[in-house]
Design an enzyme around this catalytic site. Sequence first.
Site, short mmCIF file in Angstrom:
data_model
loop_
_atom_site.label_atom_id
_atom_site.label_comp_id
_atom_site.label_asym_id
_atom_site.label_seq_id
_atom_site.Cartn_x
_atom_site.Cartn_y
_atom_site.Cartn_z
CE1 TYR B 105 -4.24 -1.28 0.55
CE2 TYR B 105 -2.90 -2.96 1.51
CZ TYR B 105 -4.07 -2.52 1.10
OH TYR B 105 -5.33 -3.43 0.92
CE1 TYR B 144 -2.45 -6.81 3.50
CE2 TYR B 144 -3.22 -6.37 1.26
CZ TYR B 144 -3.38 -6.29 2.64
OH TYR B 144 -4.72 -5.73 3.18
NE ARG B 154 -6.85 -10.47 4.15
CZ ARG B 154 -8.00 -9.72 3.79
NH1 ARG B 154 -7.96 -8.23 3.88
NH2 ARG B 154 -9.12 -10.05 3.27
CG HIS B 157 -8.06 -7.59 -0.53
ND1 HIS B 157 -6.95 -8.01 0.27
CD2 HIS B 157 -8.12 -6.25 0.39
CE1 HIS B 157 -6.33 -7.41 1.09
NE2 HIS B 157 -7.04 -6.06 0.99
CG HIS B 159 -9.65 -2.31 1.21
ND1 HIS B 159 -10.04 -2.99 2.46
CD2 HIS B 159 -8.26 -2.73 0.94
CE1 HIS B 159 -9.05 -3.56 2.84
NE2 HIS B 159 -7.96 -3.40 2.29
FE LIG Z 1 -6.17 -4.49 2.30
#
Ligand SMILES: [Fe+3]
Lengths: 192, 236
Positions: B105, B144, B154, B157, B159
Amino acid sequence: MTTPAPVAAPNSGPGPATASQTAGPYWHLIDFPAWADLLRPDGPNAGVAGERITLAGHITDGDGAPCPDAMVEIWQAGPDGRYDGDFHGFGRCATDAAGGFRFTTLKPGPVRGQGNVFQAPHVAIAIFARGLLKQLVTRLYFAGEALNDQDPVLSAVALARRATLIAQPEEAGHWRLDIRLQGGDETVFLEV
Amino acid sequence: MSFRHPVPGTQPPYDAPDYGSTHKRHPRQPLLRIDQTLTETSAPRLREAAYPATTNLAKGRTREGLGWEAQGERITVAGRVLDEDGRPLPGAMVEIWQANAAGRYNHPGDTHDAPLDPNFRGEGRVFTDAEGWYRYTTIRPGAYPWRNHHNAWRPVHIHYSLFGAGFAQRLVTQMYFPGDPLLPLDPVFNSVPDAAARDRLVAAFDLAVTQPEVALGYRFDIVLRGHAATPMEHRP
Ligand SMILES: [Fe+3]
C-alpha cells in the site's frame, strides 16, 4: 473461433445484502482530512448559520489502549433539525496516535422522530477500523438538553450506561465524548 | 420507511476468534436495536460535481501534463449497485482503495518489504449511473502478508466503501478475485458464516467487461440493504 458468452453476473437481481468486510489499517488512502471540518470555507456548509461546535473524543479498546487507525464518520441534522435542508451533516476523521478524533460542525437541532415525538439533538457516529468486520454505530447526545429525558433511544438505554452516549461540555462550544469499544465502561452501540 | 435487517449468516460477527484484531475491539455487550429514524434513513448527498471521480487508477497526467502509468496487470472492474429487491441505486458514491501490483500500500503504515510504485497511489472514486452501473480501470493488486498468524497472507482484494440512500445502508467491504488459493485460508473472508454470501464477495472474470488490447474485465455487483415492509403489513 466463437466468442464465449459473458459469464452470468454473480449477484444481479434480488438477494441478500453484500457482506461487510473490515476497512483494515490502510483505509487512509480515502482519508481527506478536510472532511473533519464540516464548516470548511470551500465545503458544502460555507455560510450556513448556526452554533459552531467541536466534537472530540478518544477511542480505546478492551485494554484501554488507543485505537490509532480508526475511521470515524458522523451524520447529523442541521440546526433546523433537517437532513434535507441547507446543512450537509457528513464528516469523516481519522483517529490520531492517541485514538483521538475531532470534528468542527454546527450543533444539530431536534429531529422529528416517530409520530410527533422529537428526538433530542444528536449526531450519528459510525466507526470503521482494523478488527471491525462491520462498522460500529452509536450516537452522541449533548448534556443538559431538555429533550434528552424523553428521547426514545436514550430512554431505551439502561440508566447506568446512558452516560456513554452523552457528550460533556469542556468549554463553550467544545464537547467531548470518549468511545470505549470493549470493557467496563463500554459504549452502547446500536443495531440500526 | 426503514431498511431491513440482514439475512442470518450473511454478515460477519464483531467477534471473530480467528481474526486477532477483533479480540480487543468487539463489544461484549449486546447491541441495542433501535427503530430507524430519519437519522438512519437519510444519507449524505455526495455528488460527482463536488467530489470528482477517478475512473482510471492506473494511468493519468500530472499537473505539468506528463503522463504516468502504474506497473502491473491492467484490469477493468464494472458492476451494479442494487438494493435487496434488485433495484439499482443511481448516483451512489463508490470509493475504492488497494495495494499495488507488488502487494504494497502507498501508506506510511505498510512496512511490507515489497516495492512501492511511484505511479500508483491506489485510491479512487466513481459514481453509479442511472442503472446503478459503476466502472473503473486499475491494476490487479498483489497479495500481501499480515501478522494475524504464522505465514498469513491476505488474498488479492480491492477495498470498497459505499454510500446508499440511508446512513444505515453504509457499507465497507472487499472484492476478491476468482480462483485465489488464499481465500480458504483467510480469516477476514471466512468471517462471513454463509458460503454463498462469501462467494458473492468474489468478482467474476467477464469478457464483456474486458477491453480488447487494454485490460481484463471483472464483474462485481454490490447489494445494499433493501427497504423493509412497513410494520403495518405484519399486523393481523
Ligand atoms: Fe487490504
